[in-house]
Every structure is written in structure tokens, then in C-alpha cells.
Scaffold this motif. Structure first.
Motif, PDB file in Angstrom:
ATOM      1  N   ALA A  38       0.803  -1.216   0.000  1.00  0.00           N
ATOM      2  CA  ALA A  38       0.000   0.000   0.000  1.00  0.00           C
ATOM      3  C   ALA A  38       0.839   1.271   0.000  1.00  0.00           C
ATOM      4  O   ALA A  38       1.974   1.302   0.482  1.00  0.00           O
ATOM      5  N   VAL A  39       0.229   2.323  -0.530  1.00  0.00           N
ATOM      6  CA  VAL A  39       0.811   3.659  -0.496  1.00  0.00           C
ATOM      7  C   VAL A  39       0.735   4.204   0.927  1.00  0.00           C
ATOM      8  O   VAL A  39      -0.074   3.718   1.751  1.00  0.00           O
ATOM      9  N   ASP A  40       1.542   5.198   1.231  1.00  0.00           N
ATOM     10  CA  ASP A  40       1.464   5.888   2.516  1.00  0.00           C
ATOM     11  C   ASP A  40       0.052   6.438   2.692  1.00  0.00           C
ATOM     12  O   ASP A  40      -0.476   7.100   1.784  1.00  0.00           O
ATOM     13  N   PRO A  41      -0.588   6.181   3.836  1.00  0.00           N
ATOM     14  CA  PRO A  41      -1.971   6.636   4.037  1.00  0.00           C
ATOM     15  C   PRO A  41      -2.152   8.139   3.873  1.00  0.00           C
ATOM     16  O   PRO A  41      -3.248   8.603   3.542  1.00  0.00           O
ATOM     17  N   ASN A  42      -1.080   8.918   4.103  1.00  0.00           N
ATOM     18  CA  ASN A  42      -1.175  10.369   4.030  1.00  0.00           C
ATOM     19  C   ASN A  42      -0.696  10.933   2.693  1.00  0.00           C
ATOM     20  O   ASN A  42      -0.466  12.135   2.568  1.00  0.00           O
ATOM     21  N   ALA A  43      -0.571  10.078   1.706  1.00  0.00           N
ATOM     22  CA  ALA A  43      -0.051  10.506   0.406  1.00  0.00           C
ATOM     23  C   ALA A  43      -0.967  11.542  -0.251  1.00  0.00           C
ATOM     24  O   ALA A  43      -2.196  11.445  -0.179  1.00  0.00           O
ATOM     25  N   THR A  44      -0.348  12.526  -0.878  1.00  0.00           N
ATOM     26  CA  THR A  44      -1.084  13.484  -1.701  1.00  0.00           C
ATOM     27  C   THR A  44      -1.348  12.843  -3.070  1.00  0.00           C
ATOM     28  O   THR A  44      -0.757  11.802  -3.398  1.00  0.00           O
ATOM     29  N   PRO A  45      -2.215  13.440  -3.893  1.00  0.00           N
ATOM     30  CA  PRO A  45      -2.399  12.903  -5.246  1.00  0.00           C
ATOM     31  C   PRO A  45      -1.086  12.779  -6.018  1.00  0.00           C
ATOM     32  O   PRO A  45      -0.859  11.777  -6.701  1.00  0.00           O
ATOM     33  N   SER A  48      -5.724   4.669   2.123  1.00  0.00           N
ATOM     34  CA  SER A  48      -5.283   6.065   2.077  1.00  0.00           C
ATOM     35  C   SER A  48      -6.474   7.002   1.929  1.00  0.00           C
ATOM     36  O   SER A  48      -7.622   6.566   1.836  1.00  0.00           O
ATOM     37  N   ASP A  49      -6.176   8.299   1.902  1.00  0.00           N
ATOM     38  CA  ASP A  49      -7.219   9.307   1.675  1.00  0.00           C
ATOM     39  C   ASP A  49      -7.459   9.541   0.186  1.00  0.00           C
ATOM     40  O   ASP A  49      -8.199  10.457  -0.187  1.00  0.00           O
ATOM     41  N   LEU A  50      -6.825   8.731  -0.662  1.00  0.00           N
ATOM     42  CA  LEU A  50      -6.945   8.900  -2.104  1.00  0.00           C
ATOM     43  C   LEU A  50      -7.947   7.905  -2.679  1.00  0.00           C
ATOM     44  O   LEU A  50      -7.919   6.721  -2.357  1.00  0.00           O
ATOM     45  N   SER A  51      -8.823   8.411  -3.529  1.00  0.00           N
ATOM     46  CA  SER A  51      -9.755   7.550  -4.261  1.00  0.00           C
ATOM     47  C   SER A  51      -9.258   7.411  -5.693  1.00  0.00           C
ATOM     48  O   SER A  51      -8.913   8.402  -6.344  1.00  0.00           O
ATOM     49  N   TYR A  52      -9.235   6.186  -6.169  1.00  0.00           N
ATOM     50  CA  TYR A  52      -8.742   5.878  -7.512  1.00  0.00           C
ATOM     51  C   TYR A  52      -9.928   5.682  -8.444  1.00  0.00           C
ATOM     52  O   TYR A  52     -10.886   4.980  -8.113  1.00  0.00           O
ATOM     53  N   TYR A  53      -9.852   6.300  -9.619  1.00  0.00           N
ATOM     54  CA  TYR A  53     -10.917   6.176 -10.617  1.00  0.00           C
ATOM     55  C   TYR A  53     -10.322   5.775 -11.959  1.00  0.00           C
ATOM     56  O   TYR A  53      -9.386   6.415 -12.448  1.00  0.00           O
ATOM     57  N   ASN A  54     -10.881   4.725 -12.526  1.00  0.00           N
ATOM     58  CA  ASN A  54     -10.566   4.335 -13.902  1.00  0.00           C
ATOM     59  C   ASN A  54     -11.608   5.012 -14.784  1.00  0.00           C
ATOM     60  O   ASN A  54     -12.781   4.630 -14.780  1.00  0.00           O
ATOM     61  N   LEU A  55     -11.205   6.015 -15.534  1.00  0.00           N
ATOM     62  CA  LEU A  55     -12.139   6.831 -16.312  1.00  0.00           C
ATOM     63  C   LEU A  55     -12.442   6.237 -17.683  1.00  0.00           C
ATOM     64  O   LEU A  55     -13.274   6.764 -18.409  1.00  0.00           O
ATOM     65  N   GLY A  56     -11.746   5.150 -18.026  1.00  0.00           N
ATOM     66  CA  GLY A  56     -11.940   4.540 -19.340  1.00  0.00           C
ATOM     67  C   GLY A  56     -11.005   5.118 -20.378  1.00  0.00           C
ATOM     68  O   GLY A  56     -10.446   6.218 -20.216  1.00  0.00           O
ATOM     69  N   ASN A  57     -10.801   4.377 -21.452  1.00  0.00           N
ATOM     70  CA  ASN A  57      -9.930   4.803 -22.559  1.00  0.00           C
ATOM     71  C   ASN A  57      -8.519   5.150 -22.104  1.00  0.00           C
ATOM     72  O   ASN A  57      -7.890   6.082 -22.618  1.00  0.00           O
ATOM     73  N   GLY A  58      -8.025   4.400 -21.100  1.00  0.00           N
ATOM     74  CA  GLY A  58      -6.656   4.607 -20.643  1.00  0.00           C
ATOM     75  C   GLY A  58      -6.449   5.844 -19.807  1.00  0.00           C
ATOM     76  O   GLY A  58      -5.317   6.310 -19.654  1.00  0.00           O
ATOM     77  N   SER A  59      -7.524   6.391 -19.252  1.00  0.00           N
ATOM     78  CA  SER A  59      -7.433   7.594 -18.431  1.00  0.00           C
ATOM     79  C   SER A  59      -7.753   7.250 -16.974  1.00  0.00           C
ATOM     80  O   SER A  59      -8.704   6.509 -16.702  1.00  0.00           O
ATOM     81  N   TYR A  60      -6.954   7.801 -16.048  1.00  0.00           N
ATOM     82  CA  TYR A  60      -7.090   7.459 -14.636  1.00  0.00           C
ATOM     83  C   TYR A  60      -6.966   8.711 -13.785  1.00  0.00           C
ATOM     84  O   TYR A  60      -6.348   9.703 -14.189  1.00  0.00           O
ATOM     85  N   LYS A  61      -7.544   8.635 -12.567  1.00  0.00           N
ATOM     86  CA  LYS A  61      -7.535   9.801 -11.686  1.00  0.00           C
ATOM     87  C   LYS A  61      -7.389   9.367 -10.239  1.00  0.00           C
ATOM     88  O   LYS A  61      -7.957   8.359  -9.820  1.00  0.00           O
ATOM     89  N   LEU A  62      -6.611  10.132  -9.478  1.00  0.00           N
ATOM     90  CA  LEU A  62      -6.551  10.015  -8.035  1.00  0.00           C
ATOM     91  C   LEU A  62      -7.084  11.308  -7.427  1.00  0.00           C
ATOM     92  O   LEU A  62      -6.671  12.401  -7.820  1.00  0.00           O
ATOM     93  N   VAL A  63      -8.003  11.172  -6.476  1.00  0.00           N
ATOM     94  CA  VAL A  63      -8.641  12.330  -5.854  1.00  0.00           C
ATOM     95  C   VAL A  63      -8.457  12.267  -4.353  1.00  0.00           C
ATOM     96  O   VAL A  63      -8.689  11.222  -3.727  1.00  0.00           O
ATOM     97  N   LYS A  64      -8.050  13.365  -3.770  1.00  0.00           N
ATOM     98  CA  LYS A  64      -7.944  13.473  -2.302  1.00  0.00           C
ATOM     99  C   LYS A  64      -9.350  13.686  -1.750  1.00  0.00           C
ATOM    100  O   LYS A  64     -10.006  14.689  -2.044  1.00  0.00           O
TER     101      LYS A  64
END
Length: 202
Positions: free
Chosen positions: A109-116, A185-201
Motif C-alpha cells: 500500500a501507499v502511505d496513508p497520508n499521500a497526496t495525489p 489512504s485518503d486517495l480515491s482511484y478512478y478508472n475513467l476509461g480509454n486509458g485515463s485514470y484519476k486520483l482524488v484526495k
């Protein structure tokens, strides 16, 4: 290619070993679940295996780039072959594989306090995305609360096509592992489709 071994080579080989460890974890779980692992007995003969030891002692110093590229191909084909073997006559096995990948992600796992930005750096430090010169992951938007990136090329499909298995299964497995990596962590991971991804605090 220079014969000088640098930090980037150790960085890449660490990622290669992580993917190899994931594949081995899937094989172990498949054995515990009594899935059809018998055909995997010849996986080393078919696709090779990673040598053990310190990178400086096992790499070919006259062909550093080619040696690392070969090891990427080995771990890509091994994961594809394991997935194909386990799912060919048991489509539901992908659920077991993905749950294993999710748990493996939690264990790495990533550090729980990681920024995006930290989270994306950890992603880049953990997941195989071809060679550094391939420039696969491109950040397209970044601020203090989120980061979005785009895969510029599907670097994995060629290997899964070689083995004869749908690369969509690779992305299911990887997404499960990514979800595990960021679950605590405080980050939410999103698979946006078409090879696009996002991490949100959050």
C-alpha cells in the motif's frame, strides 16, 4: 546503451520483481483454491523466469536496456499465461485472481497520508509500464486535490496477444491491485476509461 548501471535501472527492476511477485501470489492462491494449476508446471520452460540476486551481479552490463526489456517481457507473458490457464475453462476464476491482486495491493500500500502527486509517483514506482523511454503515463491535469493521467499506448496488449488471452483481463487484475494499493489512504482511484485514470484526495 551505456554499460553504467544507474538508479533508474534498479527502479525498473524493482517494478519487474513486483509484477513477478504478484504472479507468484496468484499461483499460490490458485493452488489453495484447487484451480487448474497443472499446466503451469512448464511456465519457466515456456516463458523463462527472473534470475535471483543483486541486479549488479545478474544483469548483462553490455546490454542493460535489452536485458531489462527481456525481463519485462518475461513477467508480462507469465502473468498472461497464468491468467489464461486459470480462466480458460473456468471464467469465474478471474474473480479469485482479482481478489488476490487486491490483497497484494493492500500488502504493498501507499502511505496513508499521500497526496495525489505522491500517489501517482507511487503508482509509477510500482506498476510496470514498459521501459522509461516508452513514456506511457502522461499527466494531463494536476492540482492539490487530484491528478489525472493518460496512458499514451497500450504497452501490455502485445504480450497478452502472444499468449492468446484478452488483455482486458490484465486491466481487471491491475485495477484490483491499484484499488488495494490506495484502499487505506485518503486517495480515491478512478478508472475513467480509454486509458485515463484519476486520483482524488477525499
Amino acid at each position: 546503451m551505456s554499460a553504467i548501471l544507474g538508479p533508474i535501472h534498479h527502479w525498473l527492476f524493482r517494478k519487474i520483481k513486483i509484477q513477478n511477485d504478484l504472479t507468484n501470489a496468484i499461483i499460490d492462491v490458485a493452488k489453495d483454491k484447487e484451480l487448474n494449476v497443472a499446466p503451469l508446471a512448464d511456465i519457466d520452460e515456456k516463458f523463462g523466469s527472473l534470475p535471483e540476486g543483486d541486479l549488479g551481479n545478474i544483469i548483462d552490463p553490455t546490454n542493460i536496456h535489452g536485458w531489462l526489456q527481456d525481463k519485462i517481457a518475461i513477467v508480462e507473458r507469465r502473468l498472461a499465461y497464468v491468467t489464461k490457464t486459470l480462466t480458460d475453462n473456468d471464467p469465474d476464476a478471474i474473480g479469485i485472481i482479482c481478489e488476490c491482486a487486491r490483497i497484494f495491493g493492500v500488502e504493498n500500500a501507499v502511505d496513508p497520508n499521500a497526496t495525489p502527486a505522491d500517489g501517482f509517483e507511487y503508482y509509477e514506482n510500482t506498476f510496470v509500464s514498459g521501459m522509461p523511454c516508452d513514456g506511457v503515463n502522461m499527466v494531463v491535469n494536476e492540482d492539490s486535490d487530484e491528478i489525472t493521467w493518460q496512458e499514451t499506448v497500450d504497452i501490455h496488449k502485445q504480450y497478452w496477444d502472444e499468449v492468446g488471452v484478452d488483455v482486458a483481463l490484465f486491466y481487471e487484475i491491475r485495477n484490483a491491485m491499484i484499488e488495494g494499493v490506495f484502499a487505506g489512504s485518503d486517495l480515491s482511484y478512478y478508472n475513467l476509461g480509454n486509458g485515463s485514470y484519476k486520483l482524488v484526495k477525499e
